[in-house]
Scaffold this motif. Structure first.
Motif: not given
Lengths: 115, 112
Positions: A15-16, A64, A82-83
């Motif tokens: 994530m991220g 995003r 990103s998630e």
């Protein structure tokens, strides 16, 4: 057989992190699509280009996601940051559209897992 | 109004039987209706398509039946084979665009 080539086939990221997915459309095709497939939502259109110009990206989270076609042989879809909810299979498809009705050829997809 | 409703969600058919998958839509402006076939690990592949001014289209063992007044269309797979086992998606095109909306898919299993 001509085919749409997507890379990578699989991607696991934290994530991220930034994720970039690439697509090589079939030579001569003038329309390129990005779809996302999940069990819950099915196939969703994210964005599409015709003659490299973006025509519609209304299905894409603008904050995003970004999609570009730097040239006729390459389309990219980026997610930053990103998630986990972005985990899905991302398909690129290309077609030749000239006023007639044509189906599209899909690539084999990039399976993205965000942990 | 922009949805395409597909049924059934899953289908099991004996080899040699007829597989029937249905789709219903509300937007009468949709102008093209393809069916896609997807195998595990692959992208959807165009199977057959129909325009709304045609009531039926047949290609080999695959037939689309289109009922404009009922706003429904269906895919018939005659003499179903185990190799037909896949997920099938109907779709509809927004008029004047190259955008399609897809049904939710039907997972077909043909028993040998």
């Amino acid at each position: 057989d001509a085919r749409v080539t997507q890379t990578p086939r699989h991607k696991v990221t934290e994530m991220g992190q930034e994720v970039t997915m690439r697509c090589q459309p079939i030579l001569g095709h003038n329309t390129v699509f990005w779809y996302r497939q999940t069990m819950m939502q099915g196939l969703e259109l994210l964005a599409y280009f015709r003659n490299r110009a973006p025509l519609d990206d209304s299905g894409m989270p603008k904050d995003r996601f970004s999609a570009e076609m730097p040239d006729a042989t390459l389309a990219t879809l980026k997610i930053q940051p990103s998630e986990p909810r972005d985990s899905a299979v991302y398909f690129c498809a290309s077609g030749l559209t000239s006023g007639s009705n044509y189906g599209y050829t899909f690539g084999s997809g990039t399976r993205l897992t965000v942990v | 109004q922009q949805q395409v409703k597909q049924s059934p969600q899953s289908l099991i058919v004996q080899k040699g039987g007829i597989s029937i998958i249905n789709c219903a839509y509300e937007n009468t402006a949709f102008d093209y209706f393809p069916w896609y076939q997807q195998f595990p690990g692959k992208g959807p592949a165009l199977l057959i398509a129909i325009r709304p001014d045609v009531s039926e289209k047949k290609e080999g063992r695959f037939t689309i039946s289109f009922n404009k007044s009922a706003k429904q269309f269906s895919l018939h797979i005659m003499d179903s084979q185990p190799g037909d086992s896949a997920t099938y998606f109907c779709a509809a095109r927004f008029p004047g665009t190259y955008k399609y909306i897809f049904g939710t898919g039907t997972r077909l299993k043909v028993l040998a």
